[in-house]
Design a protein around this motif. Structure first.
Motif, PDB file in Angstrom:
ATOM      1  N   GLY A  29      11.729  87.382  57.574  1.00 50.91           N
ATOM      2  CA  GLY A  29      10.943  88.388  58.265  1.00 50.91           C
ATOM      3  C   GLY A  29       9.949  89.096  57.383  1.00 50.91           C
ATOM      4  N   THR A  34       4.478  90.332  54.091  1.00 53.57           N
ATOM      5  CA  THR A  34       3.898  91.580  54.556  1.00 53.57           C
ATOM      6  C   THR A  34       3.806  92.546  53.384  1.00 53.57           C
ATOM      7  OG1 THR A  34       6.068  92.466  55.167  1.00 53.57           O
ATOM      8  CG2 THR A  34       4.838  91.270  56.869  1.00 53.57           C
ATOM      9  N   PRO A  40       9.504  96.976  62.227  1.00 57.51           N
ATOM     10  CA  PRO A  40       8.901  95.804  62.875  1.00 57.51           C
ATOM     11  C   PRO A  40       7.371  95.896  62.886  1.00 57.51           C
ATOM     12  CG  PRO A  40      10.672  96.733  64.212  1.00 57.51           C
ATOM     13  CD  PRO A  40      10.380  97.725  63.126  1.00 57.51           C
ATOM     14  N   ARG A  62       2.592  93.326  65.662  1.00 58.26           N
ATOM     15  CA  ARG A  62       2.326  91.968  66.121  1.00 58.26           C
ATOM     16  C   ARG A  62       2.853  90.990  65.083  1.00 58.26           C
ATOM     17  NH1 ARG A  62      -3.707  89.353  67.138  1.00 58.26           N
ATOM     18  NH2 ARG A  62      -3.012  87.250  67.711  1.00 58.26           N
ATOM     19  N   PRO A  63       3.957  90.276  65.381  1.00 63.75           N
ATOM     20  CA  PRO A  63       4.486  89.306  64.408  1.00 63.75           C
ATOM     21  C   PRO A  63       3.426  88.282  64.011  1.00 63.75           C
ATOM     22  CG  PRO A  63       6.060  89.662  66.184  1.00 63.75           C
ATOM     23  CD  PRO A  63       4.782  90.343  66.598  1.00 63.75           C
ATOM     24  N   ASP A  64       3.492  87.838  62.770  1.00 61.98           N
ATOM     25  CA  ASP A  64       2.516  86.884  62.235  1.00 61.98           C
ATOM     26  C   ASP A  64       3.290  85.682  61.702  1.00 61.98           C
ATOM     27  OD1 ASP A  64       0.595  85.457  60.797  1.00 61.98           O
ATOM     28  OD2 ASP A  64      -0.490  87.266  60.242  1.00 61.98           O
ATOM     29  N   THR A 105       7.768  89.333  60.426  1.00 59.59           N
ATOM     30  CA  THR A 105       8.032  90.243  61.535  1.00 59.59           C
ATOM     31  C   THR A 105       8.263  91.688  61.109  1.00 59.59           C
ATOM     32  OG1 THR A 105      10.409  89.756  61.417  1.00 59.59           O
ATOM     33  CG2 THR A 105       9.070  88.381  62.894  1.00 59.59           C
ATOM     34  N   ARG A 106       8.525  91.927  59.828  1.00 62.40           N
ATOM     35  CA  ARG A 106       8.907  93.277  59.406  1.00 62.40           C
ATOM     36  C   ARG A 106       8.306  93.659  58.057  1.00 62.40           C
ATOM     37  NH1 ARG A 106      13.301  95.481  62.184  1.00 62.40           N
ATOM     38  NH2 ARG A 106      14.164  94.081  63.779  1.00 62.40           N
TER      39      ARG A 106
END
Length: 503
Positions: free
Chosen positions: A240, A256, A369, A372-374, A378-379
């Motif tokens: 994630g 992320t 979270p 918008r998941p990529d 997700t987090r």
């Protein structure tokens, strides 16, 4: 180096010194990197500068052919623990843009006048000039990689006004924003001089149809062992938060990022170019571009000097075969110092796989979270503030280690322990050791990765001792490895029958 030896490097177009110094040509008013392919100027017409900002302050414009503003940073800034080295790390992280010179001085524990005097005396430019040079480079990247209006780019790059933005670009590049945008290299021309490290790429599509973002070339000097770095990151990727996609040799590392103004997604490709790694940044807030670039560079250790490391470690009879077998080996840092410190506690005295399981649980239970998941991202990693008072029961760890994690999170949240780019490393390590449950191994590991210290050796580490035995080295007698002991440790971790630690 003396000016004569610098001139010899210029005559031989030695790329090893790109970023270590710059030279200006009095007859043309242009400054270059040492490896510039243009005709070598006469010695009497050449002046040398420790930074691009110093060259700009002396009235020289950036060469359009070699792009001296887009070179790797000097390895000195990570190796040095004094005020100048700390200041340079913080300026690179965008502290002056966000907090001004007073904020930089406060973090260093000096007056603004003292900081100005020290930087000017050694680097030929003060903090404002150094930050200005960095803003100009950021602006050029945005002009040549995005369709944003010039006014939007001006504020995204950190300029206080459009007029200041226009004046700075004309002074540094002898071109208007429109002319710089028109001069962007086409994808087909990115070879030879046009493909100098640090240039820009054409727009590439994002993963799963996501926007491409800002494409970059992250420059490095010397050989680069991409396999070692990507293997290291792949073994520790948290579900994630990070993912490694593609086959070995052609992988892309994705993660992320939590940045000062917003969040972002970064992608870095394993297959290197001619002195650079290809990267794509999808930013929620463009003002975070400079900080994001610097943090990715620290994660991938792109400002290292592999020539100096190999020269020092290769002179040790036990390490020489390891150094020869892994040219360009790096000591990965981190994109988020707080995250790294908390993950270090999760991985205490467990294997890589076990530490990763605990990290997955932490991210799943407390990570924020994405809107918008990529792809598989997700987090965001949880903030220290969110963990300071949490029960952490979801992790399945003994209460003693959960208490250590909460203690560290509290210290990070209230500023008792500082892990910013310019933190005093000795002081930080002492503060870490003062926290219950954190010993020399954990504090040293945090110092090496979170603070990008190139001179850390975890002598008690089991894998280090195993690698040392196999190589016939004695970690206790490692004074000759300074100031590159972190790289020696990675060589020992990568030695046959050694294996890396669990975080």
């Amino acid at each position: 180096m003396s000016d004569d030896s610098r001139y010899e490097a210029v005559c031989s177009r030695d790329a090893r010194f790109d970023g270590e110094f710059f030279f200006g040509v009095a007859t043309t008013g242009i400054y270059c990197r040492p490896s510039c392919p243009a005709t070598t100027p006469r010695r009497k017409n050449v002046r040398f500068f420790p930074t691009s900002a110093a060259a700009q302050g002396a009235g020289f414009r950036a060469c359009r052919r070699c792009r001296p503003d887009a070179v790797p940073g000097s390895a000195d800034w990570n190796a040095r623990a004094d005020a100048v080295g700390r200041a340079m790390r913080m300026i690179g992280d965008g502290v002056v843009d966000r907090e001004g010179v007073s904020g930089l001085a406060s973090r260093l524990g000096y007056s603004a006048r003292q900081v100005q005097r020290q930087l000017t005396a050694e680097l030929g430019a003060g903090p404002v000039a150094l930050a200005r040079a960095q803003r100009a480079h950021t602006a050029r990247i945005l002009l040549q990689t995005t369709p944003l209006r010039a006014s939007e780019i001006a504020f995204a790059a950190g300029f206080s006004s459009v007029r200041q933005f226009n004046d700075t670009l004309r002074e540094i590049y002898a071109a208007t924003p429109t002319e710089l945008r028109a001069a962007r290299p086409e994808k087909s021309s990115l070879s030879g001089s046009a493909g100098a490290p640090g240039g820009v790429l054409g727009t590439n599509g994002g993963t799963n149809g996501a926007p491409a973002g800002v494409p970059l070339r992250l420059a490095y000097r010397g050989p680069y062992d991409t396999t070692q770095v990507f293997d290291y990151l792949a073994r520790r990727a948290l579900t994630g938060l990070e993912e490694m996609v593609g086959a070995p040799g052609a992988r892309t590392y994705r993660r992320t990022l939590r940045l000062p103004h917003a969040c972002a997604v970064v992608e870095v490709d394993e297959r290197p170019g001619d002195g650079w790694l290809e990267c794509r940044l999808r930013l929620t807030e463009l003002r975070d571009l400079t900080t994001a670039i610097q943090r990715i560079r620290r994660l991938f250790d792109l400002d290292a000097d592999p020539y100096a490391v190999a020269e020092r470690l290769g002179s040790d009879a036990a390490l020489a075969p390891l150094v020869a077998a892994r040219p360009g080996l790096r000591s990965p840092g981190t994109a988020d110092p707080h995250e790294l410190a908390l993950r270090a506690v999760l991985g205490q005295q467990v294997s890589v796989a076990a530490g990763r399981v605990l990290g997955d649980r932490l991210v799943a239970a407390y990570g924020k979270p994405l809107e918008r998941p990529d792809g598989g991202l997700t987090r965001l990693f949880p903030r220290a503030e969110d963990l300071a008072g949490a029960s952490l029961a979801e992790l399945g760890m003994p209460e003693s280690r959960r208490a250590t994690l909460r203690t560290l999170a509290t210290a990070l949240a209230d500023g008792t322990v500082r892990l910013d780019a310019g933190a005093d490393r000795d002081r930080t390590e002492k503060e870490l050791l003062g926290l219950r449950g954190i010993g020399p191994w954990t504090s040293g590991y945090i110092r090496m990765r979170a603070l990008s210290d190139p001179d850390v050796l975890l002598e008690s580490d089991v894998a280090v001792r195993a690698g040392a035995r196999g190589a016939g080295a004695q970690p206790e007698d490692s004074e000759g490895w300074r100031p590159w002991r972190s790289y020696a440790m990675h060589h020992l971790w990568n030695a046959p029958r050694a294996g890396c630690p669990g975080v």
